[in-house]
Write an enzyme that holds these catalytic residues in place. Structure first.
Site, PDB file in Angstrom:
ATOM      1  N   THR A  59      42.670  40.750  47.527  1.00 61.60           N
ATOM      2  CA  THR A  59      42.559  40.570  46.075  1.00 61.60           C
ATOM      3  C   THR A  59      42.742  39.125  45.655  1.00 61.60           C
ATOM      4  O   THR A  59      43.383  38.344  46.372  1.00 61.60           O
ATOM      5  CB  THR A  59      43.625  41.431  45.353  1.00 61.60           C
ATOM      6  OG1 THR A  59      43.387  41.389  43.954  1.00 61.60           O
ATOM      7  CG2 THR A  59      45.037  40.953  45.639  1.00 61.60           C
ATOM      8  N   THR A 100      40.560  43.298  43.165  1.00 62.03           N
ATOM      9  CA  THR A 100      40.970  43.793  44.455  1.00 62.03           C
ATOM     10  C   THR A 100      39.831  44.566  45.119  1.00 62.03           C
ATOM     11  O   THR A 100      38.923  45.031  44.436  1.00 62.03           O
ATOM     12  CB  THR A 100      42.218  44.696  44.248  1.00 62.03           C
ATOM     13  OG1 THR A 100      43.166  43.960  43.512  1.00 62.03           O
ATOM     14  CG2 THR A 100      42.788  45.234  45.516  1.00 62.03           C
ATOM     15  N   ASN A 159      43.557  39.277  42.342  1.00 61.36           N
ATOM     16  CA  ASN A 159      44.111  39.963  41.168  1.00 61.36           C
ATOM     17  C   ASN A 159      42.992  40.315  40.198  1.00 61.36           C
ATOM     18  O   ASN A 159      42.014  40.910  40.603  1.00 61.36           O
ATOM     19  CB  ASN A 159      45.254  39.177  40.523  1.00 61.36           C
ATOM     20  CG  ASN A 159      46.106  40.081  39.650  1.00 61.36           C
ATOM     21  OD1 ASN A 159      46.051  41.308  39.784  1.00 61.36           O
ATOM     22  ND2 ASN A 159      46.875  39.529  38.753  1.00 61.36           N
ATOM     23  N   SER A 216      53.005  44.172  44.769  1.00 65.11           N
ATOM     24  CA  SER A 216      51.602  44.587  44.760  1.00 65.11           C
ATOM     25  C   SER A 216      51.508  46.108  44.747  1.00 65.11           C
ATOM     26  O   SER A 216      52.438  46.808  45.161  1.00 65.11           O
ATOM     27  CB  SER A 216      50.922  44.044  46.016  1.00 65.11           C
ATOM     28  OG  SER A 216      49.631  44.581  46.149  1.00 65.11           O
ATOM     29  N   ARG A 273      50.062  38.275  51.556  1.00 65.55           N
ATOM     30  CA  ARG A 273      50.246  38.215  50.095  1.00 65.55           C
ATOM     31  C   ARG A 273      50.518  36.755  49.690  1.00 65.55           C
ATOM     32  O   ARG A 273      51.184  36.017  50.415  1.00 65.55           O
ATOM     33  CB  ARG A 273      51.451  39.094  49.717  1.00 65.55           C
ATOM     34  CG  ARG A 273      51.731  39.205  48.228  1.00 65.55           C
ATOM     35  CD  ARG A 273      50.702  40.016  47.506  1.00 65.55           C
ATOM     36  NE  ARG A 273      51.151  40.424  46.185  1.00 65.55           N
ATOM     37  CZ  ARG A 273      50.315  40.857  45.243  1.00 65.55           C
ATOM     38  NH1 ARG A 273      49.018  40.962  45.478  1.00 65.55           N
ATOM     39  NH2 ARG A 273      50.770  41.232  44.056  1.00 65.55           N
TER      40      ARG A 273
HETATM   41  N1  GLY Z   1      46.874  42.313  42.191  1.00 64.39           N
HETATM   42  C1  GLY Z   1      46.973  43.703  42.187  1.00 64.39           C
HETATM   43  C2  GLY Z   1      47.980  44.205  43.143  1.00 64.39           C
HETATM   44  O1  GLY Z   1      48.223  43.568  44.155  1.00 64.39           O
HETATM   45  O2  GLY Z   1      48.583  45.210  42.894  1.00 64.39           O
END
Ligand code: GLY
Length: 532
Positions: free
Chosen positions: A361, A343, A363, A414, A65
């Site tokens: 992702t 994503t 986003n 997330s 992340r």
């Molecule tokens: N960016 C969407 C998520 O990680 O939930």
């Protein structure tokens, strides 16, 4: 077996398997290729969660992340005390430190058989040679083209030289991205995290009002998390722990549903079945908004996935009427037992018994829209997954609290929910989804439909979905949902928002009768699932 949203990416995963790679190599090959052929959703400029079940039975969760830059501050998106979501959604301040590449590298070094360079070069070739734009890429270009051009000062490498979008069927070449990928193939991840790419991004950010720096790249580390393992009836559900909220809430919703005979409800009263799911989703999302955040910065109670707590929540559900949920619940021992921490989803499995569920992702569509000149890399807008102010909705209408406030080095919460299901010790299903908070409810519905309702996997993925995220207090349904069901849900008190397609899921399962893998790519987009 490989399932992804793009045939070229699935083919890259199959090629990795044919070259002697395993399911981990295949997943990373797919991930890197998606960054080229589906750059609107994910890529080197973003992050990922990789959940692995190794052939020897070990479960691994690699957290790639993104992190907030070191100079990020809690109130960085407030102006005159008011939240300004456009700052967390587009442009330099929206960008968090990318983590996907570091996670890929860790995954294949520790659990794969191929080298990063072997996996990355075919993706570089596609970037160089180009690929024909499909409908979904062309429509994303058409809708985001103006913003892409504006954020990047008139034009950008993803658009035509005159700044206009590419059309369906036209060939998109990405020479800058090919150069970046080749540099990484040559010099390893240092080319990205400690070399020219970090330099170029840091310098561009300093000149354009951003805070992401060369040092943020150098300091980025993927984190090994403890996979979240829970029981649901006869199955073991392996999910991704925080900073994913997906693992916690898929498990929590399943726990809430466990006392109910879902197949019986589905057969006898399908409206009641959908209502039950919606009410369970609502209760879980009320908890998400309060309790969930990066476990390295916030105390996320383990009690959220306790059976006893789920029973208390289940008891609040009225099977015939919507129940008002004013706020979060209080899970068992909330202070003492905590997690120590647009994503795309990829599912792979190999004959040796390695399974991967990986969601990645940048986003929302094209992330921050920033592509630093010369890199070809679309940078994420993952900072918008933080709660930029208490109660201020993000791009997905999600609200959050202190647990998910911005802080330097912190990972935004997330919804990505890569999940692997075991029967006994045998993996039988790898599933996950794309689509903001609906990722959680899509994954949940795929699991319930396959395991409880015993629908074929293709139907479990393709049938119309519903989604409730507590706030706003509305039930989102795909408009294809049967009219009678919609009427029934309204009669029970739900306020319905009808949408065309909701999200995109991929899954792979193992059928012990035929001893074959079966893969499903969501028919809502032109993806592909196949074996080598
Ligand atoms: N960016 C969407 C998520 O990680 O939930």
């Amino acid at each position: 077996m490989v399932a992804s949203v793009h045939p070229l990416a699935t083919e890259a995963g199959l090629a990795a398997l044919r070259r002697g790679g395993n399911a981990v190599d295949a997943a990373v090959a797919v991930g890197l290729t998606l960054g080229v052929v589906d750059g609107k959703n994910s890529g080197l400029g973003g992050g990922c969660f990789i959940l692995i079940r190794r052939a020897d039975g070990q479960l691994i969760a690699i957290d790639g992340r993104e992190t907030a830059p070191a100079n990020a501050t809690r109130d960085m998106y407030l102006r005159d005390g008011k939240p300004r979501p456009e700052l967390s959604q587009q442009g330099p301040l929206a960008v968090a430190t990318p983590g996907a590449l570091a996670a890929y590298d860790l995954a294949i070094r520790e659990h794969g058989r191929l080298t990063l360079s072997e996996i990355i070069l075919p993706a570089a070739e596609i970037a160089e040679r180009g690929f024909l734009l499909d409908r979904s890429n062309a429509s994303a270009q058409a809708s985001a083209g103006r913003i892409l051009a504006r954020v990047n000062g008139g034009t950008c490498s993803l658009l035509k030289p005159d700044g206009s979008p590419w059309q369906e069927g036209e060939r998109l070449q990405q020479p800058d991205l090919a150069k970046s990928l080749r540099g990484i193939a040559r010099e390893g991840v240092d080319h990205f995290y400690r070399g020219p790419i970090a330099e170029q991004v840091g310098q561009w950010m300093a000149e354009h009002g951003g805070i992401l720096s060369r040092d943020d790249f150098a300091n980025y580390r993927p984190v090994l998390r403890e996979p979240l393992v829970t029981k649901y009836r006869d199955w073991t559900i392996v999910g991704f722990p925080p900073p994913s909220s997906g693992g916690v809430h898929v498990a929590q919703i399943l726990n809430i549903l466990e006392p109910f005979d879902l197949q019986e409800h589905y057969r006898r009263d399908p409206g009641q079945y959908q209502h039950l799911l919606a009410e369970a989703m609502k209760l879980a999302f009320a908890d998400r908004a309060y309790w969930l955040g990066d476990p390295d910065h916030a105390r996320v109670p383990r009690g959220l996935v306790d059976k006893q707590y789920a029973r208390q929540l289940a008891a609040r559900i009225d099977l015939n009427r919507v129940t008002k949920v004013a706020g979060h619940g209080d899970p068992t021992a909330a202070d003492e037992r905590v997690f120590e921490k647009h994503t795309t989803h990829i599912a792979t499995a190999d004959a040796a018994g390695n399974w991967v569920a990986m969601t990645q992702t940048i986003n929302t569509t094209y992330g921050s829209k920033v592509i630093v000149p010369g890199t070809g890399i679309v940078l994420n807008n993952e900072m918008d997954d933080f709660a930029i102010a208490p109660g201020a909705p993000n791009a997905f209408g999600l609200v959050g609290a202190e647990a998910n406030a911005v802080a330097p080095g912190k990972r935004p919460l997330s919804s990505m929910s890569p999940t692997i299901v075991l029967r006994g010790q045998t993996p039988i299903l790898s599933v996950g989804a794309a689509g903001g908070p609906t990722i959680i409810t899509q994954s949940l519905q795929a699991i319930v439909r396959r395991l409880d309702l015993e629908l074929p996997l293709a139907d479990a993925i393709s049938q119309p979905r519903i989604h409730h995220q507590w706030s706003p207090d509305r039930l989102r349904v795909e408009s294809r949902l049967d009219d009678q069901l919609k009427k029934d849900l309204r009669l029970r008190g739900h306020v319905l928002d009808e949408v065309g397609n909701m999200g995109v899921s991929q899954a792979v399962e193992y059928d012990d009768q035929t001893r074959l893998f079966r893969g499903v790519a969501d028919p809502r987009v032109p993806g592909r699932a196949a074996g080598p």
